[in-house]
Design a protein around this motif. Structure first.
Motif, PDB file in Angstrom:
ATOM      1  N   LYS A  92      83.348 -19.899  61.081  1.00  0.00           N
ATOM      2  CA  LYS A  92      84.120 -18.657  61.230  1.00  0.00           C
ATOM      3  C   LYS A  92      83.812 -17.941  62.536  1.00  0.00           C
ATOM      4  N   ASN A  93      83.777 -18.702  63.622  1.00  0.00           N
ATOM      5  CA  ASN A  93      83.375 -18.123  64.902  1.00  0.00           C
ATOM      6  C   ASN A  93      84.429 -18.268  65.990  1.00  0.00           C
ATOM      7  N   GLY A  94      85.646 -18.668  65.608  1.00  0.00           N
ATOM      8  CA  GLY A  94      86.730 -18.718  66.581  1.00  0.00           C
ATOM      9  C   GLY A  94      86.702 -19.901  67.519  1.00  0.00           C
ATOM     10  N   LEU A  95      86.021 -20.991  67.150  1.00  0.00           N
ATOM     11  CA  LEU A  95      86.024 -22.187  67.982  1.00  0.00           C
ATOM     12  C   LEU A  95      87.428 -22.783  68.013  1.00  0.00           C
ATOM     13  N   ASN A  96      87.841 -23.261  69.181  1.00  0.00           N
ATOM     14  CA  ASN A  96      89.184 -23.834  69.339  1.00  0.00           C
ATOM     15  C   ASN A  96      89.146 -24.921  70.395  1.00  0.00           C
ATOM     16  N   GLY A  97      90.096 -25.861  70.305  1.00  0.00           N
ATOM     17  CA  GLY A  97      90.123 -26.972  71.243  1.00  0.00           C
ATOM     18  C   GLY A  97      89.831 -28.288  70.546  1.00  0.00           C
ATOM     19  N   LYS A  98      89.507 -29.315  71.312  1.00  0.00           N
ATOM     20  CA  LYS A  98      89.247 -30.653  70.786  1.00  0.00           C
ATOM     21  C   LYS A  98      87.853 -31.118  71.206  1.00  0.00           C
ATOM     22  N   LEU A  99      87.218 -31.878  70.316  1.00  0.00           N
ATOM     23  CA  LEU A  99      85.898 -32.442  70.603  1.00  0.00           C
ATOM     24  C   LEU A  99      86.071 -33.857  71.141  1.00  0.00           C
ATOM     25  N   SER A 100      85.516 -34.120  72.310  1.00  0.00           N
ATOM     26  CA  SER A 100      85.732 -35.418  72.938  1.00  0.00           C
ATOM     27  C   SER A 100      84.531 -35.827  73.773  1.00  0.00           C
ATOM     28  N   GLN A 101      84.057 -37.074  73.588  1.00  0.00           N
ATOM     29  CA  GLN A 101      82.999 -37.675  74.404  1.00  0.00           C
ATOM     30  C   GLN A 101      81.767 -36.777  74.486  1.00  0.00           C
ATOM     31  N   LEU A 102      81.298 -36.366  73.325  1.00  0.00           N
ATOM     32  CA  LEU A 102      80.104 -35.538  73.246  1.00  0.00           C
ATOM     33  C   LEU A 102      78.939 -36.358  72.707  1.00  0.00           C
ATOM     34  N   GLN A 103      77.779 -36.234  73.323  1.00  0.00           N
ATOM     35  CA  GLN A 103      76.581 -36.913  72.861  1.00  0.00           C
ATOM     36  C   GLN A 103      75.772 -35.943  71.989  1.00  0.00           C
ATOM     37  N   PHE A 104      76.108 -35.914  70.706  1.00  0.00           N
ATOM     38  CA  PHE A 104      75.425 -35.013  69.794  1.00  0.00           C
ATOM     39  C   PHE A 104      73.936 -35.366  69.709  1.00  0.00           C
ATOM     40  N   PRO A 105      73.064 -34.366  69.575  1.00  0.00           N
ATOM     41  CA  PRO A 105      71.626 -34.645  69.489  1.00  0.00           C
ATOM     42  C   PRO A 105      71.281 -35.487  68.267  1.00  0.00           C
ATOM     43  N   GLN A 106      70.498 -36.517  68.469  1.00  0.00           N
ATOM     44  CA  GLN A 106      70.106 -37.393  67.359  1.00  0.00           C
ATOM     45  C   GLN A 106      69.249 -36.667  66.328  1.00  0.00           C
ATOM     46  N   SER A 107      68.666 -35.556  66.710  1.00  0.00           N
ATOM     47  CA  SER A 107      67.817 -34.799  65.791  1.00  0.00           C
ATOM     48  C   SER A 107      68.616 -33.962  64.803  1.00  0.00           C
ATOM     49  N   LEU A 108      69.929 -33.890  64.976  1.00  0.00           N
ATOM     50  CA  LEU A 108      70.767 -32.994  64.180  1.00  0.00           C
ATOM     51  C   LEU A 108      70.764 -33.379  62.699  1.00  0.00           C
ATOM     52  N   VAL A 109      70.486 -32.388  61.849  1.00  0.00           N
ATOM     53  CA  VAL A 109      70.464 -32.577  60.397  1.00  0.00           C
ATOM     54  C   VAL A 109      71.670 -31.914  59.737  1.00  0.00           C
ATOM     55  N   THR A 110      72.071 -30.763  60.256  1.00  0.00           N
ATOM     56  CA  THR A 110      73.184 -29.991  59.690  1.00  0.00           C
ATOM     57  C   THR A 110      74.160 -29.603  60.787  1.00  0.00           C
ATOM     58  N   LEU A 111      75.451 -29.871  60.546  1.00  0.00           N
ATOM     59  CA  LEU A 111      76.512 -29.454  61.463  1.00  0.00           C
ATOM     60  C   LEU A 111      77.585 -28.744  60.663  1.00  0.00           C
ATOM     61  N   ASP A 112      77.777 -27.451  60.926  1.00  0.00           N
ATOM     62  CA  ASP A 112      78.771 -26.650  60.219  1.00  0.00           C
ATOM     63  C   ASP A 112      79.706 -26.010  61.234  1.00  0.00           C
ATOM     64  N   LEU A 113      80.926 -26.542  61.312  1.00  0.00           N
ATOM     65  CA  LEU A 113      81.962 -26.009  62.202  1.00  0.00           C
ATOM     66  C   LEU A 113      83.164 -25.551  61.395  1.00  0.00           C
ATOM     67  N   SER A 114      82.966 -25.220  60.146  1.00  0.00           N
ATOM     68  CA  SER A 114      84.065 -24.896  59.231  1.00  0.00           C
ATOM     69  C   SER A 114      84.742 -23.570  59.599  1.00  0.00           C
ATOM     70  N   HIS A 115      85.984 -23.440  59.130  1.00  0.00           N
ATOM     71  CA  HIS A 115      86.766 -22.208  59.301  1.00  0.00           C
ATOM     72  C   HIS A 115      86.905 -21.816  60.775  1.00  0.00           C
ATOM     73  N   ASN A 116      87.332 -22.791  61.572  1.00  0.00           N
ATOM     74  CA  ASN A 116      87.637 -22.547  62.976  1.00  0.00           C
ATOM     75  C   ASN A 116      89.021 -23.111  63.291  1.00  0.00           C
ATOM     76  N   ARG A 117      89.298 -23.356  64.562  1.00  0.00           N
ATOM     77  CA  ARG A 117      90.607 -23.877  64.972  1.00  0.00           C
ATOM     78  C   ARG A 117      90.440 -25.132  65.841  1.00  0.00           C
ATOM     79  N   ILE A 118      89.520 -25.989  65.445  1.00  0.00           N
ATOM     80  CA  ILE A 118      89.283 -27.228  66.182  1.00  0.00           C
ATOM     81  C   ILE A 118      90.322 -28.256  65.762  1.00  0.00           C
ATOM     82  N   SER A 119      90.897 -28.948  66.728  1.00  0.00           N
ATOM     83  CA  SER A 119      91.988 -29.889  66.444  1.00  0.00           C
ATOM     84  C   SER A 119      91.642 -31.289  66.935  1.00  0.00           C
ATOM     85  N   GLY A 120      92.613 -32.202  66.822  1.00  0.00           N
ATOM     86  CA  GLY A 120      92.416 -33.577  67.265  1.00  0.00           C
ATOM     87  C   GLY A 120      91.667 -34.406  66.243  1.00  0.00           C
TER      88      GLY A 120
END
Length: 239
Positions: A92-120
């Motif tokens: 719920k933070n107003g994120l918008n756009g598309k996710l592309s060619q990102l090297q997410f950290p291997q240490s990541l345990v939780t990813l919450d991008l819900s209730h935004n405007r991310i597309s693709g």
């Protein structure tokens, strides 16, 4: 001896200066590529992530993002004691756009991008994170889910509801063998996801998929909570 990327290094210092100081002096001439730390890689990821999710407008809250502050202090970022990113929580933070060619950290345990405007498309790279346990992407504008071939062994919680994803073309038991919770309400499913054999699955919700006609729940021996729209439950194949 001449250092490849610096001025001459006097190895005679070993006899006249403490080994520690000699090592410190020599290390100044290491190639820059060898001095690059994981911190720099993660900061680079966060910078690209921010650029890609502010395509239309800025976030509601972006304290310290793209600043010189340590990224563990940035809004929505949680780190462990080793300063590795373990949580990104930007619901719920107003994120918008598309996710592309990102090297997410291997240490990541939780990813919450819900209730935004991310597309693709949902990036396949997310599912290569060995430590990822919780993935919450519901209530966005994603339009496709990647065809996965490699297992995501630690993923326990997957929420994809209210995205226009369509059908999944792989067997969940081969990709998410330890999945315990799966929500895909109003994902515009036509054929049910291939969930048979998911022995760890406890919660399943596929509400508001009006075109879903057939769904196989065989082998879901741990299932405790099943939610499916009444008119889409026929026929349900259950063994």
């Amino acid at each position: 001896i001449n250092a490849e990327y610096g001025s001459p290094v006097d190895l005679g210092c070993v006899s006249s200066i403490s080994p520690f100081l000699c090592f410190f002096s020599s290390s100044l001439f290491l190639p820059q590529s060898l001095q690059t730390s994981d911190t720099e890689a993660e900061r680079d990821f966060l910078s690209k992530f921010y650029q890609q999710t502010t395509q239309v407008h800025h976030w509601k809250e972006s304290k310290h993002w793209n600043s010189t502050e340590p990224y563990c202090r940035w809004f929505g970022i949680v780190c462990d004691d080793d300063n590795q990113i373990i949580k990104i929580e930007l619901s719920k933070n107003g994120l918008n756009g598309k996710l592309s060619q990102l090297q997410f950290p291997q240490s990541l345990v939780t990813l919450d991008l819900s209730h935004n405007r991310i597309s693709g498309s949902i990036p396949a790279e997310i599912f290569l994170l060995e430590n990822l346990k919780t993935l919450t992407l519901n209530n966005n504008y994603f339009t496709s889910f990647p065809h996965l071939t490699s297992p995501s062994l630690n993923l326990r919680y997957l929420s994809l509801s209210f995205n226009v994803l369509g059908d999944f073309l792989f067997e969940f038991r081969l990709i998410f063998p330890n999945l315990k919770t799966f929500f895909c309400n109003q994902c515009f499913l036509v054929t049910g996801p291939l969930l048979s054999g998911l022995t760890q699955l406890q919660e399943l919700s596929l509400l508001q998929n009006e075109n879903l006609k057939e769904f196989n729940i065989s082998g879901l021996i741990s299932l405790q909570d099943l939610r499916i729209s009444a008119k889409t439950i026929i026929p349900v194949l259950c063994v």
